[in-house]
Design a protein around this motif. Structure first.
Motif, PDB file in Angstrom:
ATOM      1  N   TRP A 279      73.235  82.521 -25.122  1.00  0.00           N
ATOM      2  CA  TRP A 279      73.144  83.676 -24.349  1.00  0.00           C
ATOM      3  C   TRP A 279      72.623  84.905 -24.834  1.00  0.00           C
ATOM      4  O   TRP A 279      72.179  85.008 -26.022  1.00  0.00           O
ATOM      5  CB  TRP A 279      74.748  84.264 -24.659  1.00  0.00           C
ATOM      6  N   GLN A 280      72.150  85.868 -23.907  1.00  0.00           N
ATOM      7  CA  GLN A 280      71.554  86.972 -24.333  1.00  0.00           C
ATOM      8  C   GLN A 280      71.547  87.972 -23.624  1.00  0.00           C
ATOM      9  O   GLN A 280      72.183  87.778 -22.405  1.00  0.00           O
ATOM     10  CB  GLN A 280      69.631  86.569 -24.352  1.00  0.00           C
ATOM     11  N   PHE A 281      71.787  89.417 -24.099  1.00  0.00           N
ATOM     12  CA  PHE A 281      71.940  90.517 -23.097  1.00  0.00           C
ATOM     13  C   PHE A 281      70.940  90.787 -22.347  1.00  0.00           C
ATOM     14  O   PHE A 281      69.735  90.804 -22.557  1.00  0.00           O
ATOM     15  CB  PHE A 281      72.381  91.731 -24.190  1.00  0.00           C
TER      16      PHE A 281
ATOM     17  N   TYR B 217      76.322  84.343 -15.914  1.00  0.00           N
ATOM     18  CA  TYR B 217      76.526  85.880 -16.250  1.00  0.00           C
ATOM     19  C   TYR B 217      78.026  86.169 -16.459  1.00  0.00           C
ATOM     20  O   TYR B 217      78.763  85.873 -15.895  1.00  0.00           O
ATOM     21  CB  TYR B 217      75.877  86.855 -15.303  1.00  0.00           C
ATOM     22  N   ALA B 218      78.131  87.139 -17.685  1.00  0.00           N
ATOM     23  CA  ALA B 218      79.370  87.618 -17.914  1.00  0.00           C
ATOM     24  C   ALA B 218      79.141  88.994 -17.897  1.00  0.00           C
ATOM     25  O   ALA B 218      78.156  89.812 -18.453  1.00  0.00           O
ATOM     26  CB  ALA B 218      79.728  87.128 -19.179  1.00  0.00           C
ATOM     27  N   CYS B 219      79.948  89.950 -17.100  1.00  0.00           N
ATOM     28  CA  CYS B 219      79.449  91.138 -16.793  1.00  0.00           C
ATOM     29  C   CYS B 219      80.947  92.130 -17.278  1.00  0.00           C
ATOM     30  O   CYS B 219      82.022  91.956 -16.768  1.00  0.00           O
ATOM     31  CB  CYS B 219      79.205  91.490 -15.542  1.00  0.00           C
ATOM     32  N   GLY B 220      80.699  93.277 -18.053  1.00  0.00           N
ATOM     33  CA  GLY B 220      81.741  94.337 -18.051  1.00  0.00           C
ATOM     34  C   GLY B 220      83.142  93.318 -18.728  1.00  0.00           C
ATOM     35  O   GLY B 220      83.008  92.693 -19.564  1.00  0.00           O
TER      36      GLY B 220
ATOM     37  N   VAL C  96      77.164  83.037 -11.261  1.00  0.00           N
ATOM     38  CA  VAL C  96      75.994  82.148 -11.470  1.00  0.00           C
ATOM     39  C   VAL C  96      74.768  82.803 -10.552  1.00  0.00           C
ATOM     40  O   VAL C  96      74.992  82.981  -9.244  1.00  0.00           O
ATOM     41  CB  VAL C  96      76.263  80.694 -11.021  1.00  0.00           C
ATOM     42  N   LEU C  97      73.744  83.002 -10.919  1.00  0.00           N
ATOM     43  CA  LEU C  97      72.411  83.411 -10.250  1.00  0.00           C
ATOM     44  C   LEU C  97      71.271  82.666 -10.721  1.00  0.00           C
ATOM     45  O   LEU C  97      70.899  82.743 -12.161  1.00  0.00           O
ATOM     46  CB  LEU C  97      72.269  84.894 -10.452  1.00  0.00           C
TER      47      LEU C  97
ATOM     48  N   VAL D 218      74.028  86.849 -20.224  1.00  0.00           N
ATOM     49  CA  VAL D 218      73.509  85.926 -19.517  1.00  0.00           C
ATOM     50  C   VAL D 218      73.193  84.306 -20.266  1.00  0.00           C
ATOM     51  O   VAL D 218      72.696  84.585 -21.280  1.00  0.00           O
ATOM     52  CB  VAL D 218      72.393  86.045 -18.657  1.00  0.00           C
ATOM     53  N   TYR D 219      73.752  83.299 -19.884  1.00  0.00           N
ATOM     54  CA  TYR D 219      73.729  82.274 -20.563  1.00  0.00           C
ATOM     55  C   TYR D 219      72.704  81.338 -19.849  1.00  0.00           C
ATOM     56  O   TYR D 219      72.600  80.837 -18.964  1.00  0.00           O
ATOM     57  CB  TYR D 219      75.071  81.447 -20.538  1.00  0.00           C
TER      58      TYR D 219
END
Length: 298
Positions: free
Chosen positions: A225-227, A197-200, A191-192, A217-218
């Motif tokens: 969500w968007q890239f 965020y979801a990564c890799g 979370v930021l 990122v949500y």
């Protein structure tokens, strides 16, 4: 600003697994190796920060979770705590309120939907409502007063998931949330700036399982969500943490093998850059952040 702690989780040679925990000191711009964890551990151990302490749930090679320990950053000491109620590996962990939550995983080739939480005050584990579906290698993160569980997969030969669910401790119940844009397991979650965020991670493409470099990122306000910009390296089994207003993608593996590299994401520039690498190559890595005033002193 805080100290980033990283713990290994998967090696080619299991005899060398979990050599220790490294800590990143931003003032010195380096990673230092801390005291080695006691006992014989393999991949599957999980780590989470709670206050000024690191909690590690680790596993004997044959018997499942036999060890649970807490590391006090101020004193540089390890102490055994009560073990979990159920044997599980490849779980996800997160700290919310007064509890540490451990979600899903697998045992004896069976994927789990069960969830436990630990009270440091009582040194006691208890079960809560199980998830809506069985998951292992999912991303787990505390977000907006709930525990979010992202993606993962099931056994045997279960699909990699894009679904998301969240646990609300006020109602003690799970409900489905907006799914990710990509299916992914063994990915990073963090979370930021009020966003998730979801990564890799890993996913199938043309019936072949490969590593991902994509990041999404949500936004809870828009409920979508968007890239965002992808990482410079594809990596699965990485750790993702937020620190000093940025995201840190640590370790993992790809077609080139286990990675010691570290990348940092700047949300204002929407770009990734390489930072100081880990001192030891690690895969299946776990990481957590503890505030400067609470963290490591050499």
């Amino acid at each position: 600003m805080g100290y980033i702690y990283a713990k290994g989780g998967r090696y080619t040679d299991l005899a060398d697994a979990l050599e220790g925990i490294e800590v990143y000191d931003s003032d010195m711009n380096r990673w230092d190796l801390l005291q080695f964890l006691t006992g014989d551990r393999i991949s599957g151990g999980r780590m989470a920060a709670h206050g000024d302490k690191l909690y590690v749930m680790s596993y004997d090679r044959e018997e499942g979770p036999l060890f649970a320990e807490v590391y006090c950053c101020r004193r540089n000491t390890w102490t055994s705590i009560a073990p979990m109620q159920h044997r599980r590996m490849e779980t996800g962990t997160a700290s919310l309120g007064e509890y540490l939550y451990v979600c899903g995983g697998f045992h004896d080739s069976t994927t789990l939907d069960t969830v436990e939480r630990y009270s440091p005050e009582r040194n006691q584990w208890e079960e809560v409502e199980p998830m809506t579906r069985k998951r292992e290698d999912a991303g787990v993160e505390a977000f907006r007063g709930c525990i979010y569980v992202l993606g993962g997969h099931g056994k045997p030969d279960g699909p990699i998931l894009d679904s998301v669910e969240r646990f609300d401790p006020r109602t003690e119940s799970w409900r489905e949330a907006t799914p990710m844009l990509s299916r992914r397991c063994m990915h990073g979650a963090a979370v930021l700036n009020g966003k998730l965020y979801a990564c890799g991670g890993f996913a199938y493409e043309n019936n072949v399982c490969g590593t991902l470099g994509s990041v999404e990122v949500y936004d809870p306000v828009a409920d979508r969500w968007q890239f965002v910009a992808p990482m410079n390296e594809r990596r699965g089994g990485l750790a993702l943490v937020a620190n000093a207003g940025k995201l840190w993608a640590i370790g993992g593996s790809n077609d080139s093998g286990y990675r010691a590299t570290v990348e940092v994401y700047d949300p204002e520039a929407d770009s990734w850059s390489f930072d100081v690498p880990l001192s030891t190559v690690k895969g299946g890595i776990q990481a957590a952040v503890i505030a400067d005033e609470l963290g490591f002193t050499s």
